[in-house]
Scaffold this motif. Structure first.
Motif, PDB file in Angstrom:
ATOM      1  N   ALA A   1      43.481  72.747 -25.151  1.00 40.17           N
ATOM      2  CA  ALA A   1      44.137  71.922 -26.172  1.00 40.17           C
ATOM      3  C   ALA A   1      43.703  72.334 -27.571  1.00 40.17           C
ATOM      4  CB  ALA A   1      43.829  70.443 -25.924  1.00 40.17           C
ATOM      5  N   GLU A   2      42.423  72.624 -27.726  1.00 40.58           N
ATOM      6  CA  GLU A   2      41.927  73.047 -29.032  1.00 40.58           C
ATOM      7  C   GLU A   2      42.527  74.391 -29.446  1.00 40.58           C
ATOM      8  OE1 GLU A   2      37.710  72.998 -28.480  1.00 40.58           O
ATOM      9  OE2 GLU A   2      37.635  70.820 -28.197  1.00 40.58           O
ATOM     10  N   ARG A   3      42.636  75.316 -28.506  1.00 46.01           N
ATOM     11  CA  ARG A   3      43.224  76.621 -28.838  1.00 46.01           C
ATOM     12  C   ARG A   3      44.706  76.496 -29.164  1.00 46.01           C
ATOM     13  NH1 ARG A   3      40.163  77.979 -24.282  1.00 46.01           N
ATOM     14  NH2 ARG A   3      41.994  78.373 -22.982  1.00 46.01           N
ATOM     15  N   LEU A   4      45.414  75.621 -28.447  1.00 44.02           N
ATOM     16  CA  LEU A   4      46.837  75.429 -28.733  1.00 44.02           C
ATOM     17  C   LEU A   4      47.051  74.781 -30.092  1.00 44.02           C
ATOM     18  CD1 LEU A   4      48.181  74.296 -25.240  1.00 44.02           C
ATOM     19  CD2 LEU A   4      48.457  76.530 -26.334  1.00 44.02           C
ATOM     20  N   THR A   5      46.169  73.879 -30.471  1.00 43.42           N
ATOM     21  CA  THR A   5      46.255  73.291 -31.815  1.00 43.42           C
ATOM     22  C   THR A   5      46.101  74.372 -32.877  1.00 43.42           C
ATOM     23  OG1 THR A   5      45.434  71.131 -31.088  1.00 43.42           O
ATOM     24  CG2 THR A   5      45.187  71.669 -33.420  1.00 43.42           C
ATOM     25  N   ASP A   6      45.157  75.268 -32.654  1.00 38.90           N
ATOM     26  CA  ASP A   6      44.963  76.364 -33.604  1.00 38.90           C
ATOM     27  C   ASP A   6      46.189  77.273 -33.663  1.00 38.90           C
ATOM     28  OD1 ASP A   6      42.433  75.464 -34.198  1.00 38.90           O
ATOM     29  OD2 ASP A   6      41.412  76.849 -32.830  1.00 38.90           O
ATOM     30  N   ALA A   7      46.854  77.465 -32.522  1.00 45.46           N
ATOM     31  CA  ALA A   7      47.970  78.421 -32.452  1.00 45.46           C
ATOM     32  C   ALA A   7      49.275  77.850 -32.989  1.00 45.46           C
ATOM     33  CB  ALA A   7      48.165  78.894 -31.010  1.00 45.46           C
ATOM     34  N   VAL A   8      49.581  76.578 -32.676  1.00 47.37           N
ATOM     35  CA  VAL A   8      50.907  76.045 -33.014  1.00 47.37           C
ATOM     36  C   VAL A   8      50.855  74.718 -33.754  1.00 47.37           C
ATOM     37  CG1 VAL A   8      52.027  77.268 -31.112  1.00 47.37           C
ATOM     38  CG2 VAL A   8      51.134  74.965 -30.714  1.00 47.37           C
ATOM     39  N   GLY A   9      49.664  74.174 -34.000  1.00 43.94           N
ATOM     40  CA  GLY A   9      49.565  72.924 -34.735  1.00 43.94           C
ATOM     41  C   GLY A   9      50.142  73.043 -36.135  1.00 43.94           C
ATOM     42  N   GLY A  10      50.914  72.035 -36.535  1.00 40.71           N
ATOM     43  CA  GLY A  10      51.533  72.026 -37.857  1.00 40.71           C
ATOM     44  C   GLY A  10      52.917  72.645 -37.899  1.00 40.71           C
ATOM     45  N   PHE A  11      53.319  73.329 -36.838  1.00 40.89           N
ATOM     46  CA  PHE A  11      54.636  73.963 -36.799  1.00 40.89           C
ATOM     47  C   PHE A  11      55.645  73.040 -36.116  1.00 40.89           C
ATOM     48  CE2 PHE A  11      51.668  77.510 -37.124  1.00 40.89           C
ATOM     49  CZ  PHE A  11      52.237  78.246 -38.155  1.00 40.89           C
ATOM     50  N   ALA A  12      56.900  73.191 -36.471  1.00 42.12           N
ATOM     51  CA  ALA A  12      57.949  72.328 -35.936  1.00 42.12           C
ATOM     52  C   ALA A  12      58.381  72.805 -34.551  1.00 42.12           C
ATOM     53  CB  ALA A  12      59.153  72.312 -36.873  1.00 42.12           C
ATOM     54  N   LEU A  13      58.607  71.854 -33.661  1.00 39.21           N
ATOM     55  CA  LEU A  13      59.158  72.169 -32.346  1.00 39.21           C
ATOM     56  C   LEU A  13      60.610  72.600 -32.518  1.00 39.21           C
ATOM     57  CD1 LEU A  13      58.827  72.119 -29.220  1.00 39.21           C
ATOM     58  CD2 LEU A  13      59.731  69.774 -29.303  1.00 39.21           C
ATOM     59  N   ALA A  14      60.908  73.810 -32.108  1.00 43.43           N
ATOM     60  CA  ALA A  14      62.269  74.333 -32.258  1.00 43.43           C
ATOM     61  C   ALA A  14      63.109  74.115 -31.006  1.00 43.43           C
ATOM     62  CB  ALA A  14      62.228  75.828 -32.587  1.00 43.43           C
ATOM     63  N   ARG A  15      62.448  74.193 -29.844  1.00 45.04           N
ATOM     64  CA  ARG A  15      63.203  74.081 -28.594  1.00 45.04           C
ATOM     65  C   ARG A  15      62.247  73.897 -27.429  1.00 45.04           C
ATOM     66  NH1 ARG A  15      66.884  78.941 -25.996  1.00 45.04           N
ATOM     67  NH2 ARG A  15      67.732  77.783 -24.204  1.00 45.04           N
ATOM     68  N   ALA A  16      62.626  73.057 -26.476  1.00 46.05           N
ATOM     69  CA  ALA A  16      61.939  72.969 -25.187  1.00 46.05           C
ATOM     70  C   ALA A  16      62.883  73.580 -24.160  1.00 46.05           C
ATOM     71  CB  ALA A  16      61.613  71.528 -24.839  1.00 46.05           C
ATOM     72  N   MET A  17      62.473  74.640 -23.560  1.00 45.01           N
ATOM     73  CA  MET A  17      63.338  75.449 -22.693  1.00 45.01           C
ATOM     74  C   MET A  17      62.921  75.254 -21.232  1.00 45.01           C
ATOM     75  SD  MET A  17      63.734  79.575 -23.001  1.00 45.01           S
ATOM     76  CE  MET A  17      64.549  80.539 -21.731  1.00 45.01           C
ATOM     77  N   PRO A  18      63.573  74.330 -20.501  1.00 41.76           N
ATOM     78  CA  PRO A  18      63.227  74.139 -19.091  1.00 41.76           C
ATOM     79  C   PRO A  18      63.578  75.390 -18.285  1.00 41.76           C
ATOM     80  CG  PRO A  18      64.561  72.317 -19.928  1.00 41.76           C
ATOM     81  CD  PRO A  18      64.645  73.431 -20.938  1.00 41.76           C
ATOM     82  N   ILE A  19      62.671  75.778 -17.429  1.00 40.94           N
ATOM     83  CA  ILE A  19      62.904  76.938 -16.565  1.00 40.94           C
ATOM     84  C   ILE A  19      62.894  76.503 -15.100  1.00 40.94           C
ATOM     85  CG2 ILE A  19      62.068  79.232 -15.902  1.00 40.94           C
ATOM     86  CD1 ILE A  19      60.858  79.431 -18.742  1.00 40.94           C
ATOM     87  N   GLN A  20      61.936  75.677 -14.741  1.00 36.59           N
ATOM     88  CA  GLN A  20      61.939  75.031 -13.426  1.00 36.59           C
ATOM     89  C   GLN A  20      62.409  73.597 -13.677  1.00 36.59           C
ATOM     90  OE1 GLN A  20      58.285  75.229 -10.987  1.00 36.59           O
ATOM     91  NE2 GLN A  20      58.616  73.052 -10.604  1.00 36.59           N
ATOM     92  N   PHE A  21      63.650  73.291 -13.334  1.00 37.92           N
ATOM     93  CA  PHE A  21      64.258  72.047 -13.806  1.00 37.92           C
ATOM     94  C   PHE A  21      63.648  70.808 -13.162  1.00 37.92           C
ATOM     95  CE2 PHE A  21      67.322  75.157 -15.195  1.00 37.92           C
ATOM     96  CZ  PHE A  21      67.689  74.676 -16.434  1.00 37.92           C
TER      97      PHE A  21
END
Length: 277
Positions: free
Chosen positions: A11-31
């Motif tokens: 969770a901490e690494r993901l915050t560093d990678a994408v925190g503060g950026f806008a969600l553009a799309r959630a792309m389901p692959i396994q529905f």
């Protein structure tokens, strides 16, 4: 299965990678991976991700009220994709794409297919409602000190409704650290044993989290490579050198040291009992 240390550090690494950026799309692959119907993921597009946090074994993508939960189950893993991708790889569950940031791919190995994600409206806790207190909380400390629960401690530690975030792996290591039998009930423990149990929970999880924080990127296929005894049946005990033993169940096994934990007694291995029959 990823447990508290793996999920917290991730969770901490993901915050560093994408925190503060806008969600553009959630792309389901396994529905079948999406466990909710409303709100629709599309309603969150353009919303800035404030942080990725953790509750129990869940990743929580905080979107200023609404949240996306991700549970990796037994074989779930995460790729941080830079540059972002839009492919549909085998074993993938969902990809979260962010504006001008890496994408986050949730994938799952194995045959269980239990990894999933939830889109929650503000104020809706979804599956988080069923979770017990966190291992470092005062509420859980009081439970360890005062409870007359007759269940085995190993069972209690793995029960997410009793304490959230610990699983099979760290339960083995915690009981080995505390020098307690995996068959010991909480009710039977003395005051000193309860203190040792709580201290061991804190020590084992803290040390594991320190190691997990050294990782980079997502969550790789191989995890749990720093367990003390879990999964190391037949290897020498790191404390006394005796051979580690196991008790096998249908869905998991418990690893322990007879010398350090059970007074030299070897617990019946149900797998061997079935073979003998």
């Amino acid at each position: 299965m990823p447990e508290l240390p793996e999920v917290q550090a991730l969770a901490e690494r993901l915050t560093d990678a994408v925190g503060g950026f806008a969600l553009a799309r959630a792309m389901p692959i396994q529905f079948s991976g999406l466990k909710t119907v409303t709100p629709q993921p599309e309603s969150l597009y353009g919303t800035a991700l404030q942080a990725v946090t953790r509750r129990g074994k869940y990743l929580v993508f905080e979107l200023g009220g609404p949240r996306i939960l991700v549970h990796l189950s037994q074989g779930g893993r995460v790729d941080v994709e830079s540059p972002p991708k839009i492919t549909r790889p085998k074993f993938a569950v969902v990809r979260l794409l962010f504006t001008e940031a890496p994408s986050v791919l949730i994938k799952e190995f194995g045959t269980e297919r239990k990894a999933g994600w939830w889109v929650l409206a503000p104020g809706d806790d979804g599956p988080l409602e069923r979770l017990g207190p966190e291992p470092f909380s005062e509420e859980f400390a009081s439970l360890i000190h005062e409870s007359t629960d007759r269940r085995r401690v190993h069972t209690i530690l793995r029960d997410q409704r009793t304490v959230a975030g610990i699983g099979r792996g760290y339960s083995d290591d915690i009981l080995h650290h505390a020098q307690l039998s995996p068959y010991a009930s909480l009710e039977s423990l003395s005051r000193n044993e309860r203190e040792m149990l709580l201290a061991s929970i804190h020590t084992v999880l803290t040390e594991a989290l320190d190691i997990e924080r050294k990782r980079k990127g997502g969550l790789p296929t191989k995890i749990g490579d720093h367990f003390t005894v879990h999964g190391l049946y037949g290897y020498p005990c790191p404390r006394c050198g005796a051979d580690l033993r196991r008790v096998s169940y249908e869905s998991h096994e418990v690893t322990y040291c007879p010398t350090c934990q059970t007074g030299g007694r070897v617990l019946a291995d149900r797998r061997m009992s079935r073979l003998i029959k």
